[in-house]
Design an enzyme around this catalytic site. Structure first.
Site, PDB file in Angstrom:
ATOM      1  N   ARG A 159       0.815  -1.354   0.167  1.00 21.43           N
ATOM      2  CA  ARG A 159       0.127   0.034  -0.032  1.00 21.43           C
ATOM      3  C   ARG A 159       0.952   1.120  -0.102  1.00 21.43           C
ATOM      4  O   ARG A 159       1.850   1.351   0.417  1.00 21.43           O
ATOM      5  CB  ARG A 159      -0.938   0.041   1.493  1.00 21.43           C
ATOM      6  CG  ARG A 159      -1.983  -0.997   1.098  1.00 21.43           C
ATOM      7  CD  ARG A 159      -3.247  -0.374   0.207  1.00 21.43           C
ATOM      8  NE  ARG A 159      -4.450  -1.115   0.290  1.00 21.43           N
ATOM      9  CZ  ARG A 159      -4.585  -2.093  -0.651  1.00 21.43           C
ATOM     10  NH1 ARG A 159      -3.424  -2.565  -1.528  1.00 21.43           N
ATOM     11  NH2 ARG A 159      -5.852  -2.937  -0.623  1.00 21.43           N
ATOM     12  N   HIS A 214      -1.340   0.386  -9.954  1.00 26.73           N
ATOM     13  CA  HIS A 214      -2.139  -0.393  -9.081  1.00 26.73           C
ATOM     14  C   HIS A 214      -2.785  -1.706  -9.782  1.00 26.73           C
ATOM     15  O   HIS A 214      -3.922  -1.681  -9.549  1.00 26.73           O
ATOM     16  CB  HIS A 214      -3.094   0.165  -7.950  1.00 26.73           C
ATOM     17  CG  HIS A 214      -3.614  -0.394  -6.870  1.00 26.73           C
ATOM     18  ND1 HIS A 214      -3.764   0.246  -5.845  1.00 26.73           N
ATOM     19  CD2 HIS A 214      -3.699  -1.815  -6.799  1.00 26.73           C
ATOM     20  CE1 HIS A 214      -4.168  -0.685  -4.644  1.00 26.73           C
ATOM     21  NE2 HIS A 214      -4.209  -1.787  -5.252  1.00 26.73           N
TER      22      HIS A 214
HETATM   23  P1  NDP Z   1      -2.333 -11.705   4.553  1.00 24.84           P
HETATM   24  O1  NDP Z   1      -3.355 -10.934   5.513  1.00 24.84           O
HETATM   25  O2  NDP Z   1      -2.715 -12.971   3.819  1.00 24.84           O
HETATM   26  O3  NDP Z   1      -0.978 -11.529   5.069  1.00 24.84           O
HETATM   27  C1  NDP Z   1      -0.281 -10.456   5.487  1.00 24.84           C
HETATM   28  C2  NDP Z   1       1.129 -10.955   5.837  1.00 24.84           C
HETATM   29  O4  NDP Z   1       1.835  -9.806   6.312  1.00 24.84           O
HETATM   30  C3  NDP Z   1       1.297 -11.815   7.013  1.00 24.84           C
HETATM   31  O5  NDP Z   1       2.167 -12.936   6.704  1.00 24.84           O
HETATM   32  C4  NDP Z   1       1.346 -11.160   8.313  1.00 24.84           C
HETATM   33  O6  NDP Z   1       2.162 -11.858   9.182  1.00 24.84           O
HETATM   34  C5  NDP Z   1       2.459 -10.056   7.542  1.00 24.84           C
HETATM   35  N1  NDP Z   1       2.295  -9.130   8.598  1.00 24.84           N
HETATM   36  C6  NDP Z   1       1.197  -7.952   8.979  1.00 24.84           C
HETATM   37  N2  NDP Z   1       1.746  -7.042   9.800  1.00 24.84           N
HETATM   38  C7  NDP Z   1       3.033  -7.528   9.881  1.00 24.84           C
HETATM   39  C8  NDP Z   1       4.291  -6.742  10.679  1.00 24.84           C
HETATM   40  N3  NDP Z   1       3.622  -5.583  11.632  1.00 24.84           N
HETATM   41  N4  NDP Z   1       5.270  -7.341  10.832  1.00 24.84           N
HETATM   42  C9  NDP Z   1       5.553  -8.176  10.058  1.00 24.84           C
HETATM   43  N5  NDP Z   1       4.525  -8.928   9.216  1.00 24.84           N
HETATM   44  C10 NDP Z   1       3.407  -8.514   9.199  1.00 24.84           C
HETATM   45  O7  NDP Z   1      -2.372 -10.489   3.168  1.00 24.84           O
HETATM   46  P2  NDP Z   1      -2.371 -10.978   1.432  1.00 24.84           P
HETATM   47  O8  NDP Z   1      -1.317 -11.614   1.358  1.00 24.84           O
HETATM   48  O9  NDP Z   1      -3.567 -11.282   1.134  1.00 24.84           O
HETATM   49  O10 NDP Z   1      -2.063  -9.493   1.205  1.00 24.84           O
HETATM   50  C11 NDP Z   1      -1.098  -8.514   1.568  1.00 24.84           C
HETATM   51  C12 NDP Z   1      -1.424  -7.057   0.957  1.00 24.84           C
HETATM   52  O11 NDP Z   1      -1.077  -6.930  -0.278  1.00 24.84           O
HETATM   53  C13 NDP Z   1      -2.715  -6.524   1.145  1.00 24.84           C
HETATM   54  O12 NDP Z   1      -3.211  -6.141   2.329  1.00 24.84           O
HETATM   55  C14 NDP Z   1      -2.772  -5.372   0.147  1.00 24.84           C
HETATM   56  O13 NDP Z   1      -2.088  -4.314   1.028  1.00 24.84           O
HETATM   57  C15 NDP Z   1      -1.688  -5.802  -0.772  1.00 24.84           C
HETATM   58  N6  NDP Z   1      -2.347  -6.090  -2.057  1.00 24.84           N
HETATM   59  C16 NDP Z   1      -2.027  -5.367  -3.103  1.00 24.84           C
HETATM   60  C17 NDP Z   1      -2.571  -5.469  -4.539  1.00 24.84           C
HETATM   61  C18 NDP Z   1      -1.950  -4.794  -5.663  1.00 24.84           C
HETATM   62  O14 NDP Z   1      -2.614  -4.974  -6.642  1.00 24.84           O
HETATM   63  N7  NDP Z   1      -0.921  -4.040  -5.675  1.00 24.84           N
HETATM   64  C19 NDP Z   1      -3.558  -6.479  -4.484  1.00 24.84           C
HETATM   65  C20 NDP Z   1      -3.736  -7.411  -3.497  1.00 24.84           C
HETATM   66  C21 NDP Z   1      -3.282  -7.112  -2.067  1.00 24.84           C
HETATM   67  P3  NDP Z   1       1.584 -12.962  10.006  1.00 24.84           P
HETATM   68  O15 NDP Z   1       1.740 -14.124   9.146  1.00 24.84           O
HETATM   69  O16 NDP Z   1       2.642 -13.271  11.040  1.00 24.84           O
HETATM   70  O17 NDP Z   1      -0.011 -12.736  10.498  1.00 24.84           O
HETATM   71  C1  OXD Z   2      -6.204  -5.404  -3.115  1.00 22.54           C
HETATM   72  C2  OXD Z   2      -5.964  -4.628  -4.026  1.00 22.54           C
HETATM   73  O1  OXD Z   2      -6.331  -5.449  -1.896  1.00 22.54           O
HETATM   74  O2  OXD Z   2      -6.399  -4.765  -5.261  1.00 22.54           O
HETATM   75  O3  OXD Z   2      -7.071  -6.452  -3.315  1.00 22.54           O
HETATM   76  O4  OXD Z   2      -5.180  -3.715  -3.733  1.00 22.54           O
END
Ligand code: NDP
Ligand code: OXD
Length: 308
Positions: free
Chosen positions: A223, A271
């Protein structure tokens, strides 16, 4: 009861069609043609205007069309009903493709050759084997784990960082604040796939860049508010970061006066790193609608205390 659809980015006709294939009796309504708001008990939405969900008196569940739900949590009036994230094979595959494509682009030095072309220079620099390029993925959730596995399958040396320990075969994993420095210290290409939370906001800053090997590259697909823009510009100037690929921004679309637009060491995409498809994403929404009707627990409910 009815499902309300709202999104400026997703096609209501395609989503309605795919959902009705799975649930022929579904009452599917598209904002602003909502009819009686009291008839709506669930919402399938992306970036709804603040207050919209609170205006639905009988709402029982909120289904996000995206994986990251930080935008929902910014609405102070967000009702306290289960909020379910989008987990869709197409979303996961498209993110893995994007991460792998970008890692390969850097690994084969295409950033360097773009700069050499602009300077009219012909320099044959050969790439080393992929195993000599270390890619570090921040966030080992649904998307980060799939991306790490895709990178490993290709032959990269892969590292991963998460909040809690998340072992992945063939990937060196690190966790928590105590694991961050060791993770960064041997990462040539840093991929940000974190959710936006109070803990991760501004995480990509000067202090973090300084812990990477000099000349590291950045792929930012999390993000926009993870990144301190001025700190990246300074790190690009000093050469600490050699090049950055940015898919997400603090303001989207990014205002045209922003220096990223014309920066020779920045590659921007609007994005689009990954996206869900109605043809596959409708499976999970339909399953959650069945569960809602039967009073069973919903899938992929966000833990609001953690913020993801
Ligand atoms: P998940 O919720 O499945 O995974 C999040 C991961 O981040 C977990 O491994 C979590 O750790 C880790 N995490 C969260 N907070 C911390 C922290 N403070 N320190 C270290 N690790 C942390 O999310 P997704 O994989 O589904 O998606 C991730 C992000 O990708 C979305 O939130 C969004 O922002 C972004 N995104 C971007 C898109 C784009 O087109 N650019 C599209 C889709 C998503 P733990 O495993 O220990 O809980
Ligand atoms: C999502 C994105 O979070 O598109 O799915 O950014």
């Amino acid at each position: 009861m009815a499902l309300l659809f709202y999104s400026n980015e997703d096609d209501p006709v395609a989503w309605g069609g795919e959902l009705r294939k799975r649930l022929p009796d579904l009452d599917f309504r598209v904002w602003p043609e909502t009819g009686d708001p009291a008839a709506i008990d669930s919402a399938l939405v992306w970036l709804p205007p603040p207050g919209m969900l609170a205006s639905l008196p009988n709402l029982r569940a909120i289904f996000s069309l995206g994986a990251g739900i930080d935008g929902f949590l910014r609405d102070p009036s967000l009702p306290d009903h289960p909020l379910c994230r989008m987990i869709d094979p197409a979303l996961t595959t498209s993110m893995t493709e994007f991460v792998l494509t970008t890692a390969l682009w850097y690994h084969r030095r295409l950033d360097l050759f773009a700069a050499e072309q602009a300077a009219g220079q012909w320099n044959q620099v050969l790439a080393r084997p992929a195993a000599e390029t270390r890619v570090g993925v921040m966030g080992l959730g649904v998307l980060g784990t799939a991306a790490a596995e895709g990178l490993r399958r290709h032959g990269f040396t892969v590292r991963g960082w998460s909040r809690q320990a998340r072992p992945i075969e063939g990937v060196a994993t690190f966790s928590g604040a105590e694991g961050l420095d060791a993770f960064l210290g041997e990462t040539d290409i840093l991929v940000c796939l974190l959710p936006l939370t109070p803990e991760t906001e501004n995480i990509l800053d000067a202090g973090l860049f300084a812990k990477l090997p000099s000349g590291a590259r950045l792929l930012q697909v999390g993000r926009g508010r993870h990144l301190v823009d001025e700190d990246l510009l300074a790190a690009l100037d000093s050469g600490q970061i050699a090049h950055a690929s940015l898919d997400v921004f603090r303001r989207e679309p990014l205002p045209h006066e922003h220096p990223f637009w014309k920066h020779p060491k920045v590659r921007m995409t609007p994005h689009i790193a990954s996206y869900s498809l109605p043809s596959s994403g409708a499976d999970i929404v339909a399953e959650n609608l069945r569960r809602l009707a039967d009073g069973r627990p919903l899938l992929h409910v966000v833990d609001r205390r953690k913020g993801y």
